[in-house]
Design a protein around this motif. Structure first.
Motif, mmCIF file in Angstrom:
data_model
loop_
_atom_site.group_PDB
_atom_site.id
_atom_site.type_symbol
_atom_site.label_atom_id
_atom_site.label_comp_id
_atom_site.label_asym_id
_atom_site.label_seq_id
_atom_site.Cartn_x
_atom_site.Cartn_y
_atom_site.Cartn_z
ATOM 1 N N GLU A 1 0.727 -1.128 -0.130
ATOM 2 C CA GLU A 1 -0.194 -0.145 0.197
ATOM 3 C C GLU A 1 1.117 1.351 -0.043
ATOM 4 O O GLU A 1 0.454 2.048 -0.857
ATOM 5 C CB GLU A 1 -1.069 -0.121 1.008
ATOM 6 N N ALA A 2 1.710 1.312 0.891
ATOM 7 C CA ALA A 2 2.803 2.294 0.891
ATOM 8 C C ALA A 2 3.693 2.706 -0.487
ATOM 9 O O ALA A 2 3.804 3.717 -0.776
ATOM 10 C CB ALA A 2 3.822 2.221 1.952
ATOM 11 N N GLU A 3 4.020 1.498 -1.001
ATOM 12 C CA GLU A 3 4.671 1.579 -2.605
ATOM 13 C C GLU A 3 3.665 2.276 -3.513
ATOM 14 O O GLU A 3 4.143 2.985 -4.157
ATOM 15 C CB GLU A 3 4.871 0.074 -2.795
ATOM 16 N N ILE A 4 2.275 1.792 -3.479
ATOM 17 C CA ILE A 4 1.371 2.290 -4.221
ATOM 18 C C ILE A 4 1.254 3.700 -3.966
ATOM 19 O O ILE A 4 1.159 4.465 -5.188
ATOM 20 C CB ILE A 4 -0.096 1.491 -4.315
ATOM 21 N N GLU A 5 0.860 4.165 -2.613
ATOM 22 C CA GLU A 5 0.657 5.477 -2.504
ATOM 23 C C GLU A 5 2.131 6.317 -2.941
ATOM 24 O O GLU A 5 1.674 7.583 -3.552
ATOM 25 C CB GLU A 5 0.624 5.811 -0.933
ATOM 26 N N LEU A 6 2.900 6.254 -2.534
ATOM 27 C CA LEU A 6 4.378 6.822 -3.085
ATOM 28 C C LEU A 6 4.799 7.016 -4.455
ATOM 29 O O LEU A 6 4.972 7.947 -4.867
ATOM 30 C CB LEU A 6 5.747 6.289 -2.225
ATOM 31 N N LEU A 7 4.319 5.813 -5.071
ATOM 32 C CA LEU A 7 4.511 5.810 -6.313
ATOM 33 C C LEU A 7 3.386 6.652 -7.397
ATOM 34 O O LEU A 7 3.751 7.252 -8.287
ATOM 35 C CB LEU A 7 4.868 4.474 -7.042
ATOM 36 N N LEU A 8 2.458 6.635 -6.640
ATOM 37 C CA LEU A 8 1.141 7.144 -7.363
ATOM 38 C C LEU A 8 1.560 8.720 -7.051
ATOM 39 O O LEU A 8 1.409 9.327 -7.936
ATOM 40 C CB LEU A 8 -0.273 6.939 -6.831
ATOM 41 N N HIS A 9 1.850 9.002 -5.985
ATOM 42 C CA HIS A 9 2.504 10.215 -5.652
ATOM 43 C C HIS A 9 3.599 10.927 -6.820
ATOM 44 O O HIS A 9 3.307 12.148 -7.110
ATOM 45 C CB HIS A 9 2.576 10.723 -3.907
ATOM 46 N N PHE A 10 4.460 10.143 -6.536
ATOM 47 C CA PHE A 10 5.575 10.625 -7.595
ATOM 48 C C PHE A 10 5.136 10.803 -9.109
ATOM 49 O O PHE A 10 5.320 11.920 -9.894
ATOM 50 C CB PHE A 10 6.436 9.361 -7.690
ATOM 51 N N CYS A 11 4.225 9.682 -9.749
ATOM 52 C CA CYS A 11 3.790 9.760 -10.909
ATOM 53 C C CYS A 11 2.666 11.157 -11.362
ATOM 54 O O CYS A 11 2.926 11.814 -12.418
ATOM 55 C CB CYS A 11 2.868 8.767 -11.430
ATOM 56 N N LEU A 12 1.962 11.397 -10.205
ATOM 57 C CA LEU A 12 1.041 12.786 -10.062
ATOM 58 C C LEU A 12 1.918 13.811 -10.130
ATOM 59 O O LEU A 12 1.702 14.868 -10.929
ATOM 60 C CB LEU A 12 0.147 12.572 -9.076
ATOM 61 N N SER A 13 3.039 13.717 -9.167
ATOM 62 C CA SER A 13 3.652 15.017 -9.245
ATOM 63 C C SER A 13 4.586 15.298 -10.504
ATOM 64 O O SER A 13 4.678 16.639 -11.150
ATOM 65 C CB SER A 13 4.877 14.777 -8.149
ATOM 66 N N LEU A 14 5.164 14.066 -11.257
ATOM 67 C CA LEU A 14 5.698 14.239 -12.306
ATOM 68 C C LEU A 14 4.995 14.827 -13.507
ATOM 69 O O LEU A 14 5.525 15.546 -14.261
ATOM 70 C CB LEU A 14 6.395 13.027 -12.733
ATOM 71 N N LYS A 15 3.706 14.313 -13.358
ATOM 72 C CA LYS A 15 2.858 14.891 -14.749
ATOM 73 C C LYS A 15 2.368 16.438 -14.202
ATOM 74 O O LYS A 15 2.282 17.182 -15.361
ATOM 75 C CB LYS A 15 1.493 14.067 -14.627
ATOM 76 N N GLY A 16 2.185 16.628 -13.131
ATOM 77 C CA GLY A 16 2.036 17.994 -12.803
ATOM 78 C C GLY A 16 3.222 19.029 -12.950
ATOM 79 O O GLY A 16 2.867 20.214 -12.649
ATOM 80 N N SER A 17 4.385 18.573 -13.028
ATOM 81 C CA SER A 17 5.405 19.450 -13.126
ATOM 82 C C SER A 17 5.670 20.133 -14.481
ATOM 83 O O SER A 17 6.374 21.049 -14.694
ATOM 84 C CB SER A 17 6.917 18.694 -12.786
ATOM 85 N N LYS A 18 4.861 19.812 -15.407
ATOM 86 C CA LYS A 18 4.756 20.698 -16.598
ATOM 87 C C LYS A 18 5.977 20.257 -17.595
ATOM 88 O O LYS A 18 6.122 20.911 -18.514
ATOM 89 C CB LYS A 18 4.376 21.974 -16.414
ATOM 90 N N LEU A 19 6.446 19.249 -17.251
ATOM 91 C CA LEU A 19 7.815 18.801 -18.207
ATOM 92 C C LEU A 19 7.428 18.181 -19.383
ATOM 93 O O LEU A 19 6.285 17.350 -19.277
ATOM 94 C CB LEU A 19 8.757 17.924 -17.500
ATOM 95 N N PRO A 20 8.019 18.340 -20.470
ATOM 96 C CA PRO A 20 7.546 17.594 -21.836
ATOM 97 C C PRO A 20 7.893 16.152 -21.704
ATOM 98 O O PRO A 20 8.879 15.747 -22.154
ATOM 99 C CB PRO A 20 8.203 18.345 -22.683
ATOM 100 N N LEU A 21 7.092 15.314 -21.017
ATOM 101 C CA LEU A 21 7.568 13.896 -20.946
ATOM 102 C C LEU A 21 7.461 13.301 -22.276
ATOM 103 O O LEU A 21 8.477 12.406 -22.645
ATOM 104 C CB LEU A 21 6.475 13.075 -20.238
ATOM 105 N N ASN A 22 6.898 13.642 -23.308
ATOM 106 C CA ASN A 22 6.794 13.007 -24.720
ATOM 107 C C ASN A 22 7.877 13.287 -25.221
ATOM 108 O O ASN A 22 8.224 12.721 -26.658
ATOM 109 C CB ASN A 22 5.356 13.274 -25.338
ATOM 110 N N LYS A 23 8.588 14.375 -25.084
ATOM 111 C CA LYS A 23 9.738 14.817 -25.886
ATOM 112 C C LYS A 23 11.062 14.023 -25.430
ATOM 113 O O LYS A 23 11.860 14.456 -26.100
ATOM 114 C CB LYS A 23 9.748 16.313 -25.951
#
Length: 158
Positions: free
Chosen positions: A97-119
């Protein structure tokens, strides 16, 4: 010199006096920061996992806030550092559960960082690999929890 196996160490520790055990643990904590952090988790935070996860998420948020977005290279270094922090704390908790919570938070933060992931293929792979880890961890949980976390993962992907 080779290290003793866990079974050997366990059998020797069973024969130690409590005072001697305390001295061994303190000596172990003195030599490595990771040992001290794990011991701190076990002694002070294991009973309050939600509070501990909140603290780790705040530490991750600070890392994302301090990220240098002037170049993808510099941002990538910071993102990897934040991921190392998350993985270290995941190991400490030993909880899916902790793994999922932290990795979900990481992915949400990464998406929210407005970095061009596709590039950046490296950044996209990093993100996708964490999503795969989340999915694998979700599959190992009870069905009720699977549903809730699967919805979070879909919201992340969508």
């Amino acid at each position: 010199m080779t290290a003793a196996s866990i079974a050997e160490i366990k059998s020797v520790l069973k024969n130690q006096e409590p005072r001697e055990l305390a001295e061994l643990v303190l000596r172990l904590a003195r030599y490595k920061k990771d040992n001290k952090e794990l011991l701190s988790f076990l002694l002070f935070h294991e009973g309050d996992l939600a509070g501990y996860l909140r603290e780790v998420k705040e530490e991750m948020d600070e890392g994302f806030a301090d990220m240098n977005k002037s170049s993808v290279y510099l941002a990538k270094k910071t993102i990897r550092k934040v991921l190392r922090i998350a993985n270290k704390h995941i190991r400490y908790t030993g909880s899916k559960e902790a793994e999922i919570e932290l990795l979900l938070h990481f992915c949400l933060s990464l998406k929210g960082s407005k970095l061009p992931l596709n590039k950046s293929p490296v950044m996209l792979n990093l993100y996708n690999n964490q999503a795969k880890k989340i999915k694998a961890a979700i599959e190992s949980l009870h069905e009720d929890l699977q549903y809730e976390y699967a919805r979070e993962l879909e919201r992340l992907s969508g």
